[in-house]
Scaffold this motif. Structure first.
Motif, PDB file in Angstrom:
ATOM      1  N   VAL A 261     -11.623  -2.281   2.234  1.00 49.25           N
ATOM      2  CA  VAL A 261     -11.740  -3.714   1.977  1.00 49.25           C
ATOM      3  C   VAL A 261     -12.586  -4.349   3.068  1.00 49.25           C
ATOM      4  O   VAL A 261     -12.624  -3.881   4.204  1.00 49.25           O
ATOM      5  N   LYS A 262     -13.264  -5.431   2.724  1.00 47.70           N
ATOM      6  CA  LYS A 262     -14.207  -6.035   3.667  1.00 47.70           C
ATOM      7  C   LYS A 262     -13.827  -7.438   4.112  1.00 47.70           C
ATOM      8  O   LYS A 262     -14.524  -8.050   4.893  1.00 47.70           O
ATOM      9  N   GLY A 263     -12.709  -7.966   3.609  1.00 50.78           N
ATOM     10  CA  GLY A 263     -12.335  -9.322   3.990  1.00 50.78           C
ATOM     11  C   GLY A 263     -11.993  -9.425   5.465  1.00 50.78           C
ATOM     12  O   GLY A 263     -11.649  -8.452   6.122  1.00 50.78           O
ATOM     13  N   ALA A 264     -12.063 -10.645   6.021  1.00 43.90           N
ATOM     14  CA  ALA A 264     -11.723 -10.856   7.434  1.00 43.90           C
ATOM     15  C   ALA A 264     -10.225 -10.690   7.630  1.00 43.90           C
ATOM     16  O   ALA A 264      -9.419 -11.017   6.768  1.00 43.90           O
ATOM     17  N   SER A 331      -3.075  -9.061   2.247  1.00 39.50           N
ATOM     18  CA  SER A 331      -3.528 -10.287   1.583  1.00 39.50           C
ATOM     19  C   SER A 331      -4.993 -10.226   1.183  1.00 39.50           C
ATOM     20  O   SER A 331      -5.432 -10.989   0.318  1.00 39.50           O
ATOM     21  N   SER A 332      -5.760  -9.315   1.785  1.00 39.51           N
ATOM     22  CA  SER A 332      -7.166  -9.165   1.405  1.00 39.51           C
ATOM     23  C   SER A 332      -7.371  -7.992   0.456  1.00 39.51           C
ATOM     24  O   SER A 332      -8.503  -7.556   0.228  1.00 39.51           O
ATOM     25  N   GLY A 333      -6.279  -7.469  -0.096  1.00 41.96           N
ATOM     26  CA  GLY A 333      -6.381  -6.418  -1.098  1.00 41.96           C
ATOM     27  C   GLY A 333      -6.398  -5.011  -0.541  1.00 41.96           C
ATOM     28  O   GLY A 333      -6.684  -4.063  -1.288  1.00 41.96           O
ATOM     29  N   GLY A 334      -6.099  -4.843   0.734  1.00 40.90           N
ATOM     30  CA  GLY A 334      -6.131  -3.522   1.345  1.00 40.90           C
ATOM     31  C   GLY A 334      -4.804  -2.800   1.237  1.00 40.90           C
ATOM     32  O   GLY A 334      -3.799  -3.335   0.760  1.00 40.90           O
ATOM     33  N   SER A 335      -4.804  -1.566   1.694  1.00 38.69           N
ATOM     34  CA  SER A 335      -3.599  -0.735   1.682  1.00 38.69           C
ATOM     35  C   SER A 335      -3.248  -0.343   3.110  1.00 38.69           C
ATOM     36  O   SER A 335      -4.127  -0.138   3.945  1.00 38.69           O
ATOM     37  N   CYS A 420      -6.978   7.942   6.888  1.00 37.31           N
ATOM     38  CA  CYS A 420      -7.567   6.609   7.068  1.00 37.31           C
ATOM     39  C   CYS A 420      -8.943   6.557   6.414  1.00 37.31           C
ATOM     40  O   CYS A 420      -9.733   7.497   6.515  1.00 37.31           O
ATOM     41  N   LYS A 421      -9.239   5.461   5.735  1.00 40.94           N
ATOM     42  CA  LYS A 421     -10.538   5.303   5.083  1.00 40.94           C
ATOM     43  C   LYS A 421     -11.665   5.240   6.108  1.00 40.94           C
ATOM     44  O   LYS A 421     -11.468   4.818   7.250  1.00 40.94           O
ATOM     45  N   GLN A 422     -12.841   5.644   5.680  1.00 40.52           N
ATOM     46  CA  GLN A 422     -14.024   5.381   6.490  1.00 40.52           C
ATOM     47  C   GLN A 422     -14.173   3.867   6.612  1.00 40.52           C
ATOM     48  O   GLN A 422     -14.180   3.155   5.613  1.00 40.52           O
ATOM     49  N   GLY A 423     -14.275   3.375   7.819  1.00 42.11           N
ATOM     50  CA  GLY A 423     -14.334   1.937   8.020  1.00 42.11           C
ATOM     51  C   GLY A 423     -12.968   1.306   8.216  1.00 42.11           C
ATOM     52  O   GLY A 423     -12.871   0.103   8.454  1.00 42.11           O
ATOM     53  N   GLY A 424     -11.887   2.114   8.124  1.00 40.70           N
ATOM     54  CA  GLY A 424     -10.543   1.600   8.346  1.00 40.70           C
ATOM     55  C   GLY A 424     -10.216   1.563   9.834  1.00 40.70           C
ATOM     56  O   GLY A 424     -11.068   1.815  10.695  1.00 40.70           O
ATOM     57  N   SER A 425      -8.952   1.270  10.141  1.00 37.34           N
ATOM     58  CA  SER A 425      -8.549   1.137  11.551  1.00 37.34           C
ATOM     59  C   SER A 425      -7.171   1.752  11.785  1.00 37.34           C
ATOM     60  O   SER A 425      -6.342   1.832  10.872  1.00 37.34           O
ATOM     61  N   PHE A 426      -6.967   2.157  13.044  1.00 40.69           N
ATOM     62  CA  PHE A 426      -5.670   2.652  13.507  1.00 40.69           C
ATOM     63  C   PHE A 426      -5.070   1.652  14.480  1.00 40.69           C
ATOM     64  O   PHE A 426      -5.777   1.073  15.310  1.00 40.69           O
TER      65      PHE A 426
END
Length: 638
Positions: A261-264, A331-335, A420-426
């Protein structure tokens, strides 16, 4: 298992390569035959399928496919059966030679059955494929973000899509042909992602055997006869055996990776303070983490994974501090995945998370969980369950990353990285981070925030160093030292629940006998990792029907009991390092109604671990006082 292998020509794509064949593997040849006949019906051009084998060991089929693509040559349909026979035998000679004696050549002869079959495009095939395609799409959707062995994938589809009319293998195979599902050998010669894994290579019979488990990243050096593929030396992985046997002939299926997801992610949580009830220290740390997530998700490098350490003292309220982070992603549609080392911690977190996010779909995963194949926007899992996911989550929160079994286990580190997705965070949570992470944080290489005070804003109890004989000596003397008994009596009279930690399970029963003789009016029990009634005893301890609980480090973390005192016997033992001592000490003073608590390090001598643990606790108290987080004029204990 054994699979079919064949070659077919794509009729779409680069016109210069329309005569080029591709090699395919099939777990359901009937589905492949229908697929190609249906496609031929559209083009109305004559074509053939070259069947190499209907029962080839899957590891051999993967080796054949890899070498077929490596050759990168134009191979045309007009090649004779004899030519294909010679080509296949030349490629598989290497695999056959790895079998003992003459078994390899026999297996090779038995598996080859080369025939060239013309394709007849029919309306029947087109109609059947059209009716089955919805099941293939559903199978691909169910496998999105997952990596599963074939039996696991079949179990998932049976539970989640009971209305599926197609045989599950046919649905999976059609998904593979459509490019929506991939599968590979669970154990293969190449390391995961074509990079040598840091676990290195084992030596077997004096020779290096670079076989890797593609599910967990471990070296797979064990071999055994396999009835499923016919090999006398089928390699398998011991490291992840508890999740099902990962073998050289086993299919490891992977669904497509969902996009990040790309939302802030939001900024400083001033508005969230009232909703989550965060203290000033909690709010500051959570705000720093939110700002970091927002920065990472807006960064230009989409493939990079962000990493942030929340270094919070025991009892700081780490769970509550993660709620704004979960909310920002959800809230931004992520998992989101929250992973913790032990099942009992997962079970304790589940109702708290459910109350905080009642509208969010949730899955709680551990060995034997009824949610095994449930997909949730918010997933709670033991760390071993991460091996069943790949590039599935936008945010992965690793709780207690310093704890067993996560700490010093490259397999679980590999699993966490892969899910973790590429572009995701830990987000890493710990009261006692490993030394390497502490160094990275100190040098500025790892973004972090420190929470030096508990949610009730009172200082951490500073341990008392009490010189007493070892447990072994106490048991020999059949008597508790006067000073230790005086301290215990004080804890009992003030109404505290008493944790008593020992180093060895074998000491518990004898110590229980001594304690019961000395304190006959007190209900005293013992528990450990080998105790089938551990959960019931911990619950009784929380309910105060048990007043003193003798235990091992199995309860050093993840357990909160109001109004507790902690006694650590043999605190100088090398099994109790500084991190372990800090965690055990952290069981005291967690309640706002009893924030002081008492901690006693009882040992014949002072060890470096004891000194370091006391130093860490005092340091956090000092930081908390300097930053104004302590209530009133509380002493920092130093």
């Amino acid at each position: 298992m054994k699979v079919a292998v064949y070659l077919a020509r794509e009729e779409e794509g680069d016109p210069a390569k329309l005569d080029e064949l591709n090699l395919y593997i099939s777990i359901c040849p009937e589905a492949d035959q229908l697929w190609w006949e249906a496609r031929r019906k559209k083009t109305k051009e004559p074509a053939t399928v070259i069947w190499i084998s209907s029962q080839m060991p899957f590891s051999w089929a993967c080796h054949l496919r890899e070498n077929f693509h490596k050759q990168n040559v134009m191979i045309r349909e007009k090649t004779s059966v004899q030519t294909w026979q010679r080509w296949t035998e030349s490629i598989l000679q290497e695999k056959a030679s790895q079998e003992p004696g003459k078994e390899g050549m026999k297996l090779l002869r038995d598996c080859l059955d080369i025939k060239i079959v013309p394709l007849r495009g029919t309306s029947h095939a087109e109609g059947v494929i059209h009716s089955l395609y919805d099941d293939a799409v559903e199978a691909a959707e169910q496998l999105t973000g997952r990596q599963l062995l074939l039996p696991e994938a079949e179990a998932l589809l049976a539970e989640n899509v009971p209305s599926m009319q197609t045989e599950t293998k046919a649905a999976i195979q059609l998904g593979y042909l459509a490019g929506r599902i991939t599968y590979e050998a669970a154990v293969a010669e190449q390391p995961p992602h074509k990079q040598r894994h840091r676990l290195g290579q084992w030596l077997v019979q004096g020779q290096r055997v670079p076989l890797y488990c593609r599910r967990c990243g471990s070296v797979a050096a064990e071999q055994s006869p396999c009835a499923a593929c016919g090999s006398s030396a089928c390699a398998y992985c011991e490291a992840c055996l508890a999740l099902g046997r990962s073998r050289a002939c086993a299919l490891l299926l992977q669904g497509a990776a969902p996009p990040a997801v790309k939302g802030a992610a939001g900024g400083f949580p001033t508005a969230a303070d009232s909703r989550w009830g965060l203290s000033p220290a909690q709010s500051a740390a959570t705000g720093a983490a939110l700002a970091y997530l927002a920065e990472r998700r807006l960064a230009s490098s989409a493939a990079a994974k962000g990493r942030f350490l929340l270094w919070a003292v025991t009892g700081a309220g780490k769970t509550e501090m993660t709620f704004p982070l979960l909310d920002a992603i959800l809230s931004s549609g992520g998992s989101v995945l929250v992973a913790t080392p032990r099942r009992d911690v997962v079970l304790e977190l589940a109702p708290r998370v459910a109350r905080a996010f009642p509208e969010v779909t949730r899955a709680t995963l551990y060995g034997g969980s009824s949610d095994r194949w449930r997909r949730g926007e918010l997933t709670l899992a033991t760390t071993h369950q991460l091996l069943r996911f790949r590039h599935a989550f936008d945010l992965v929160i690793i709780d207690e990353l310093d704890a067993f079994p996560y700490h010093n286990d490259p397999m679980l580190a590999y699993a966490a990285e892969a899910c973790c997705k590429q572009g995701g965070s830990f987000i890493y949570l710990s009261a006692t981070p490993p030394r390497e992470l502490q160094k990275q944080a100190a040098s500025g290489k790892l973004a972090h925030a420190r929470v030096p005070v508990r949610f009730h804003r009172h200082p951490l109890p500073v341990p008392l160093l009490l010189k007493v004989p070892s447990v072994q000596q106490l048991l020999k003397q059949h008597k508790l030292p006067a000073e230790l008994l005086r301290r215990l009596t004080f804890s009992i009279e003030r109404g505290a629940q008493i944790f008593m930690f020992v180093t060895r399970i074998a000491q518990i029963d004898a110590l229980l006998h001594l304690l019961r003789l000395t304190l006959p009016d007190l209900r005293i029990e013992g528990t450990s990792s080998e105790d089938p009634l551990r959960a019931e005893k911990v619950m009784a301890f929380r309910d105060r029907s048990i007043r003193l609980l003798v235990t091992t480090t199995i309860l050093e973390r993840g357990v909160t009991v109001p109004k507790s005192d902690v006694y650590i016997l043999d605190a100088n033992n090398r099994l109790f390092d500084a991190a372990s001592l800090v965690q055990m000490a952290g069981r005291a003073g967690r309640s706002k109604d009893d924030p002081a608590g008492n901690v006693v390090f009882a040992a014949p001598e002072r060890s470096l671990g004891q000194k370091e643990a006391v130093k860490q606790i005092k340091r956090m108290n000092t930081i908390a006082r300097r930053q104004g987080y302590l209530l009133g004029k509380e002493s920092a204990g130093d």
